[in-house]
Scaffold this motif. Structure first.
Motif, mmCIF file in Angstrom:
data_model
loop_
_atom_site.group_PDB
_atom_site.id
_atom_site.type_symbol
_atom_site.label_atom_id
_atom_site.label_comp_id
_atom_site.label_asym_id
_atom_site.label_seq_id
_atom_site.Cartn_x
_atom_site.Cartn_y
_atom_site.Cartn_z
ATOM 1 N N THR A 62 0.602 -1.238 0.354
ATOM 2 C CA THR A 62 0.355 -0.203 0.247
ATOM 3 C C THR A 62 1.167 1.392 0.009
ATOM 4 O OG1 THR A 62 -0.049 0.227 2.425
ATOM 5 C CG2 THR A 62 -1.780 -0.844 1.251
ATOM 6 N N SER A 63 0.503 2.286 -0.490
ATOM 7 C CA SER A 63 0.487 3.556 -0.674
ATOM 8 C C SER A 63 1.896 4.140 0.727
ATOM 9 C CB SER A 63 -0.110 4.844 -1.668
ATOM 10 O OG SER A 63 -1.301 4.959 -0.751
ATOM 11 N N ASP A 64 0.976 4.050 2.419
ATOM 12 C CA ASP A 64 0.716 4.001 3.499
ATOM 13 C C ASP A 64 2.412 3.317 3.440
ATOM 14 O OD1 ASP A 64 -1.492 5.073 4.240
ATOM 15 O OD2 ASP A 64 -2.178 3.695 4.402
ATOM 16 N N PHE A 65 2.903 2.686 3.478
ATOM 17 C CA PHE A 65 4.238 2.508 3.555
ATOM 18 C C PHE A 65 5.874 3.434 3.255
ATOM 19 C CE2 PHE A 65 8.674 0.519 2.448
ATOM 20 C CZ PHE A 65 8.751 -0.605 3.306
ATOM 21 N N ILE A 66 6.392 3.823 4.432
ATOM 22 C CA ILE A 66 7.378 4.930 4.306
ATOM 23 C C ILE A 66 8.143 5.003 2.908
ATOM 24 C CG2 ILE A 66 8.933 2.950 5.646
ATOM 25 C CD1 ILE A 66 10.111 5.209 6.713
ATOM 26 N N THR A 67 8.192 3.773 2.249
ATOM 27 C CA THR A 67 9.332 4.985 0.940
ATOM 28 C C THR A 67 8.113 5.535 -0.207
ATOM 29 O OG1 THR A 67 10.887 2.890 1.546
ATOM 30 C CG2 THR A 67 10.457 3.325 -0.767
ATOM 31 N N TYR A 68 7.425 5.055 0.365
ATOM 32 C CA TYR A 68 6.255 5.642 -0.727
ATOM 33 C C TYR A 68 6.088 7.057 -0.646
ATOM 34 C CZ TYR A 68 5.503 0.532 -2.582
ATOM 35 O OH TYR A 68 5.248 -0.453 -2.700
ATOM 36 N N ARG A 69 5.834 7.152 0.706
ATOM 37 C CA ARG A 69 5.423 8.798 1.572
ATOM 38 C C ARG A 69 6.581 9.487 1.250
ATOM 39 N NH1 ARG A 69 4.770 8.171 7.680
ATOM 40 N NH2 ARG A 69 5.413 5.907 6.619
ATOM 41 N N TYR A 147 13.758 -4.931 1.468
ATOM 42 C CA TYR A 147 12.509 -4.556 1.719
ATOM 43 C C TYR A 147 11.958 -3.251 2.670
ATOM 44 C CZ TYR A 147 8.918 -3.904 5.354
ATOM 45 O OH TYR A 147 7.929 -3.965 5.946
ATOM 46 N N LEU A 148 12.619 -2.155 1.718
ATOM 47 C CA LEU A 148 12.919 -1.012 2.323
ATOM 48 C C LEU A 148 12.644 0.209 1.110
ATOM 49 C CD1 LEU A 148 14.698 0.197 4.737
ATOM 50 C CD2 LEU A 148 12.124 -0.177 5.374
ATOM 51 N N LEU A 149 13.364 -0.308 -0.367
ATOM 52 C CA LEU A 149 13.480 0.284 -1.460
ATOM 53 C C LEU A 149 12.897 -0.600 -2.880
ATOM 54 C CD1 LEU A 149 14.186 2.941 -2.822
ATOM 55 C CD2 LEU A 149 16.901 2.120 -2.989
ATOM 56 N N LEU A 180 8.746 -11.708 -2.760
ATOM 57 C CA LEU A 180 10.316 -11.413 -1.174
ATOM 58 C C LEU A 180 11.185 -11.776 -0.468
ATOM 59 C CD1 LEU A 180 10.209 -8.717 1.361
ATOM 60 C CD2 LEU A 180 8.120 -10.309 2.498
ATOM 61 N N ILE A 181 11.010 -13.125 -0.252
ATOM 62 C CA ILE A 181 11.614 -13.940 0.819
ATOM 63 C C ILE A 181 13.183 -13.907 -0.740
ATOM 64 C CG2 ILE A 181 12.568 -16.247 0.888
ATOM 65 C CD1 ILE A 181 9.418 -16.383 1.742
ATOM 66 N N MET A 182 12.286 -14.613 -2.039
ATOM 67 C CA MET A 182 13.728 -14.959 -3.100
ATOM 68 C C MET A 182 14.840 -13.235 -3.179
ATOM 69 S SD MET A 182 14.226 -13.411 -6.404
ATOM 70 C CE MET A 182 12.748 -13.442 -6.886
ATOM 71 N N MET A 183 13.722 -12.364 -3.439
ATOM 72 C CA MET A 183 14.579 -11.418 -3.853
ATOM 73 C C MET A 183 15.537 -10.928 -1.714
ATOM 74 S SD MET A 183 11.819 -8.130 -5.936
ATOM 75 C CE MET A 183 13.412 -7.323 -6.093
ATOM 76 N N SER A 184 15.139 -10.986 -1.331
ATOM 77 C CA SER A 184 15.689 -10.254 -0.056
ATOM 78 C C SER A 184 16.883 -11.425 -0.266
ATOM 79 C CB SER A 184 14.754 -10.900 1.288
ATOM 80 O OG SER A 184 13.952 -10.309 0.893
ATOM 81 N N LEU A 185 16.950 -12.902 -0.295
ATOM 82 C CA LEU A 185 17.974 -14.101 0.214
ATOM 83 C C LEU A 185 18.579 -13.504 -0.888
ATOM 84 C CD1 LEU A 185 19.151 -16.174 1.216
ATOM 85 C CD2 LEU A 185 18.055 -17.436 -1.042
ATOM 86 N N VAL A 186 18.839 -12.760 -2.576
ATOM 87 C CA VAL A 186 19.955 -12.486 -3.390
ATOM 88 C C VAL A 186 20.354 -11.391 -3.090
ATOM 89 C CG1 VAL A 186 19.651 -12.128 -6.287
ATOM 90 C CG2 VAL A 186 18.142 -13.743 -5.617
#
Length: 258
Positions: A62-69, A147-149, A180-186
């Motif tokens: 959602t757009s409420d995530f800190i990165t989007y804001r 996760y953040l970007l 999410l898990i795959m990208m975090s691991l990579v």
């Protein structure tokens, strides 16, 4: 030349005797069992904190995530759906297990280092501690950056992309979590580049001049890896992924040089 110390401190009341091979196996088994117990306990706690856990995991949709804001992105929301009878429960267990590993990983690394450190010289112990701590720190840094970007930008692009207004996106919870898990691991593995470069430099396999000479090839490889990490046609997202990896490569050159 002094002899290498035994793998573990002497036993038997300080009479100079050392542990046997089977004693070492028993000690290793004890370390593994403790690591598993700590991981299971941490995973159980994460499983019980379901609302808090998935509030963090699902926040980038959602757009409420800190990165989007911070980026001033216009409001949006991506709906997730479940298609299997046991899928939500299994995803809950898997997510809690991964969270348990992340929480327990510092203690696990500490136990493993405690197991092997008696077999090292003082200077080797210093380098081993630096290698393990920096490796863990860089892996966590890559996971946090994802996760953040990187993951939020990928989710927003792919989750809102439509070939036609008549075709609605119906994203599953399974695909969201797998991505999410795959990208975090990579990203965690990619961020080990400075640590690996330092290790190869200490072994004399690479040097700064060699890495500078291969800089153009490295840029091409970085772009390819970035395209694999973020399977989008968005040039901005590709740049966001490639930039920190390129900075890691340049930083690795300085590390090897020193």
């Amino acid at each position: 030349m002094s002899e290498r110390p035994p793998l573990t401190p002497p036993v038997g009341g300080g009479n100079g005797s050392t542990m046997t091979f089977w004693d070492h196996l028993d000690e290793l088994r004890a370390v593994i069992i403790r690591a598993l117990v700590v991981t299971v306990v941490a995973a159980a706690v994460a499983f019980c904190l379901k609302d808090e856990l998935f509030a963090i995991v699902l926040a980038p949709r959602t757009s409420d995530f800190i990165t989007y804001r911070l980026m001033g992105i216009e409001p949006f929301s991506i709906s997730l759906m479940n298609t299997g009878l046991t899928e939500q429960f299994m995803i809950h267990m898997k997510t809690a297990f991964y969270a348990g590993i992340l929480v327990a990983s510092p203690y696990i690394i500490y136990m493993l280092f405690g197991f092997v450190s008696p077999a090292l010289y003082d200077n080797e112990r210093k380098y081993a501690m630096a290698l393990m701590s920096s490796g863990y720190g860089m892996f966590m840094l890559g996971t946090a950056l994802n996760y953040l970007l990187i993951f939020p930008l990928t989710v927003r692009f792919l989750g809102t992309y439509q070939v036609s207004p008549d075709v609605a996106n119906m994203l599953t919870l399974q695909s969201y979590m797998d991505t999410l898990i795959m990208m975090s691991l990579v990203m965690g593995i990619v961020f080990e580049l400075p640590v690996v470069s330092w290790l190869l430099g200490r072994m004399g396999l690479v040097n700064a001049r060699m890495m500078r000479a291969w800089r153009k090839h490295a840029v091409v490889a970085i772009l390819i890896v970035s395209a694999i990490i973020t399977p989008t046609t968005d040039a901005f997202t590709l740049f966001v992924v490639a930039l920190p990896i390129w900075l890691l490569y340049e930083g690795s050159i300085l590390i090897v040089k020193r």
